[in-house]
Write a protein that holds these residues in place. Structure first.
Motif, PDB file in Angstrom:
ATOM      1  N   SER A 130       0.837  -1.197   0.000  1.00  0.00           N
ATOM      2  CA  SER A 130       0.000   0.000   0.000  1.00  0.00           C
ATOM      3  C   SER A 130       0.876   1.252   0.000  1.00  0.00           C
ATOM      4  O   SER A 130       1.816   1.379   0.791  1.00  0.00           O
ATOM      5  N   ARG A 131       0.545   2.175  -0.902  1.00  0.00           N
ATOM      6  CA  ARG A 131       1.231   3.472  -0.972  1.00  0.00           C
ATOM      7  C   ARG A 131       0.188   4.578  -0.863  1.00  0.00           C
ATOM      8  O   ARG A 131      -0.741   4.618  -1.662  1.00  0.00           O
ATOM      9  N   LEU A 132       0.356   5.444   0.105  1.00  0.00           N
ATOM     10  CA  LEU A 132      -0.650   6.467   0.400  1.00  0.00           C
ATOM     11  C   LEU A 132      -0.002   7.842   0.418  1.00  0.00           C
ATOM     12  O   LEU A 132       1.066   8.029   1.006  1.00  0.00           O
ATOM     13  N   THR A 133      -0.680   8.804  -0.235  1.00  0.00           N
ATOM     14  CA  THR A 133      -0.267  10.205  -0.169  1.00  0.00           C
ATOM     15  C   THR A 133      -1.422  11.003   0.414  1.00  0.00           C
ATOM     16  O   THR A 133      -2.538  10.931  -0.093  1.00  0.00           O
ATOM     17  N   MET A 134      -1.157  11.734   1.476  1.00  0.00           N
ATOM     18  CA  MET A 134      -2.204  12.517   2.130  1.00  0.00           C
ATOM     19  C   MET A 134      -1.797  13.989   2.185  1.00  0.00           C
ATOM     20  O   MET A 134      -0.643  14.320   2.478  1.00  0.00           O
ATOM     21  N   TYR A 135      -2.752  14.844   1.855  1.00  0.00           N
ATOM     22  CA  TYR A 135      -2.546  16.292   1.933  1.00  0.00           C
ATOM     23  C   TYR A 135      -3.441  16.834   3.052  1.00  0.00           C
ATOM     24  O   TYR A 135      -4.642  16.587   3.058  1.00  0.00           O
ATOM     25  N   SER A 136      -2.843  17.585   3.961  1.00  0.00           N
ATOM     26  CA  SER A 136      -3.593  18.142   5.085  1.00  0.00           C
ATOM     27  C   SER A 136      -3.405  19.653   5.116  1.00  0.00           C
ATOM     28  O   SER A 136      -2.268  20.140   5.178  1.00  0.00           O
ATOM     29  N   LEU A 137      -4.511  20.389   5.053  1.00  0.00           N
ATOM     30  CA  LEU A 137      -4.474  21.842   5.198  1.00  0.00           C
ATOM     31  C   LEU A 137      -4.601  22.156   6.680  1.00  0.00           C
ATOM     32  O   LEU A 137      -5.618  21.844   7.306  1.00  0.00           O
ATOM     33  N   LEU A 138      -3.568  22.768   7.242  1.00  0.00           N
ATOM     34  CA  LEU A 138      -3.505  23.043   8.675  1.00  0.00           C
ATOM     35  C   LEU A 138      -3.615  24.542   8.915  1.00  0.00           C
ATOM     36  O   LEU A 138      -2.951  25.334   8.236  1.00  0.00           O
ATOM     37  N   ARG A 139      -4.430  24.918   9.892  1.00  0.00           N
ATOM     38  CA  ARG A 139      -4.554  26.325  10.283  1.00  0.00           C
ATOM     39  C   ARG A 139      -4.035  26.485  11.704  1.00  0.00           C
ATOM     40  O   ARG A 139      -4.509  25.837  12.639  1.00  0.00           O
ATOM     41  N   ARG A 140      -3.070  27.369  11.849  1.00  0.00           N
ATOM     42  CA  ARG A 140      -2.508  27.649  13.161  1.00  0.00           C
ATOM     43  C   ARG A 140      -3.063  28.975  13.672  1.00  0.00           C
ATOM     44  O   ARG A 140      -2.868  30.034  13.061  1.00  0.00           O
ATOM     45  N   GLY A 141      -3.780  28.915  14.763  1.00  0.00           N
ATOM     46  CA  GLY A 141      -4.370  30.114  15.333  1.00  0.00           C
ATOM     47  C   GLY A 141      -3.349  30.943  16.091  1.00  0.00           C
ATOM     48  O   GLY A 141      -2.214  30.501  16.346  1.00  0.00           O
ATOM     49  N   ASN A 142      -3.737  32.141  16.470  1.00  0.00           N
ATOM     50  CA  ASN A 142      -2.827  33.043  17.185  1.00  0.00           C
ATOM     51  C   ASN A 142      -2.393  32.474  18.529  1.00  0.00           C
ATOM     52  O   ASN A 142      -1.320  32.786  19.024  1.00  0.00           O
ATOM     53  N   GLY A 143      -3.242  31.640  19.107  1.00  0.00           N
ATOM     54  CA  GLY A 143      -2.888  31.039  20.388  1.00  0.00           C
ATOM     55  C   GLY A 143      -2.035  29.795  20.265  1.00  0.00           C
ATOM     56  O   GLY A 143      -1.649  29.197  21.274  1.00  0.00           O
ATOM     57  N   GLY A 144      -1.753  29.376  19.038  1.00  0.00           N
ATOM     58  CA  GLY A 144      -0.919  28.194  18.817  1.00  0.00           C
ATOM     59  C   GLY A 144      -1.694  26.936  18.528  1.00  0.00           C
ATOM     60  O   GLY A 144      -1.110  25.885  18.232  1.00  0.00           O
TER      61      GLY A 144
END
Length: 322
Positions: A296-310
């Motif tokens: 099995s070969r998997l590619t995952m894309y994750s959009l991450l949002r970092r808030g002002n508080g971390g």
């Protein structure tokens, strides 16, 4: 041995013929049993492969989620170290292939990297909060497309694709009256895009144009700024006619190690209005993680949002495609 009937005519024994029929029947039964056994073995083999593939995929997905959690931790620690984001920080270092172990055995590997999506032009900024075209962003996108040798009219098409009205923009624009005549016919979205692949909906847009544009644009919530520390020379050059490509490359090189530190110099070059689109910190990052487990070969894309508080939240997650 033949036998003699009451008429004196010899009578042949039927036993050899019966033995032959019995032998053929036995062979036929053996052949059918072999076929059935082969079918059963094949079905069992396929089922084992399905179960193995499902198990490998589940393990790969769990490893990808682990990498996502690790990326979130890096981004949190980065914010604690300082507000400015640049390519010299830990989050910008690619994660080399690392082995995955289970019960002391290596079962695969995981690798990944984080990108600052605020180093790109946000397509959703083509329309402001009032639902009207943002002329500054529109002109910047036109200049970017022209530099990339892509028809700048696509910038107007994108603006009309996002804005809530059905009136084509001038001089470049397209609304339902044009899209309804395409094959297949469709309508404009008239809402913010969630993926840059929506550019394919535009008339005469093709793969070549997409490959040229894709590294420099993104689809984020409206209102994001461009990080001058992590952007490219093409994007920075497109912000203003007063900034040539050579000067833009100089700023990009200066920001690689420790960041620019200040926007004052760029502001003097491009003007206040264009500089309002810039920042030195970021909130939106994309993790690309690739995992191999068994077959099995998997590619995952994750959009991450970092808030002002971390706090780091996953806004969007996709498998196989961006």
């Amino acid at each position: 041995v033949g036998m003699t009937g009451h008429t004196g005519v010899p009578v042949r024994s039927t036993r050899p013929r019966e033995k032959g029929i019995a032998l053929v029947t036995a062979l036929l039964i053996v052949a059918l049993a072999t076929i059935f056994a082969a079918e059963i073995l094949w079905a069992v083999s396929l089922q084992v492969r399905r179960v193995s593939s499902a198990l490998y995929f589940d393990q790969a997905f769990q490893a990808a989620l682990g990498a996502e959690a690790f990326a979130a931790q890096i981004l949190r620690q980065d914010l604690q170290a300082g507000d400015e984001d640049h390519r010299g920080e830990e989050w910008a270092v690619d994660l080399p292939p690392l082995p995955l172990e289970k019960d002391g055995q290596i079962i695969g590997e995981v690798a990944g990297f984080i990108e600052d999506l605020q180093g790109r032009v946000n397509l959703n900024n083509l329309v402001n909060d009032a639902g009207e075209p943002d002329e500054v962003t529109l002109e910047q996108l036109r200049r970017l497309f022209q530099t990339l040798e892509v028809d700048p009219a696509f910038a107007g098409f994108l603006s009309d694709w996002i804005d809530p009205d059905i009136d084509p923009g001038f001089p470049d624009g397209a609304e339902d009256d044009l899209y309804s005549g395409l094959t297949p016919p469709h309508r404009t979205a008239n809402i913010a895009v969630t993926s840059i692949s929506e550019m394919y909906s535009m008339p005469e847009f093709n793969l070549e144009a997409f490959q040229l544009i894709a590294p420099y644009v993104t689809a984020l919530p409206r209102g994001t700024l461009i990080n001058a520390n992590t952007t490219t020379a093409f994007v920075l050059n497109a912000l203003s006619e007063d900034l040539d490509l050579g000067s833009a490359e100089g700023y990009v090189e200066s920001a690689v190690e420790g960041g620019l530190g200040s926007l004052d110099e760029i502001r003097e070059r491009i003007g206040e209005e264009a500089a309002e689109k810039l920042t030195l910190s970021s909130q939106y990052f994309r993790l690309t993680v690739r995992v191999t487990v068994g077959t099995s070969r998997l590619t995952m894309y994750s959009l991450l949002r970092r808030g002002n508080g971390g706090t780091v939240r996953t806004i969007l997650r996709s498998l196989g495609t961006e």
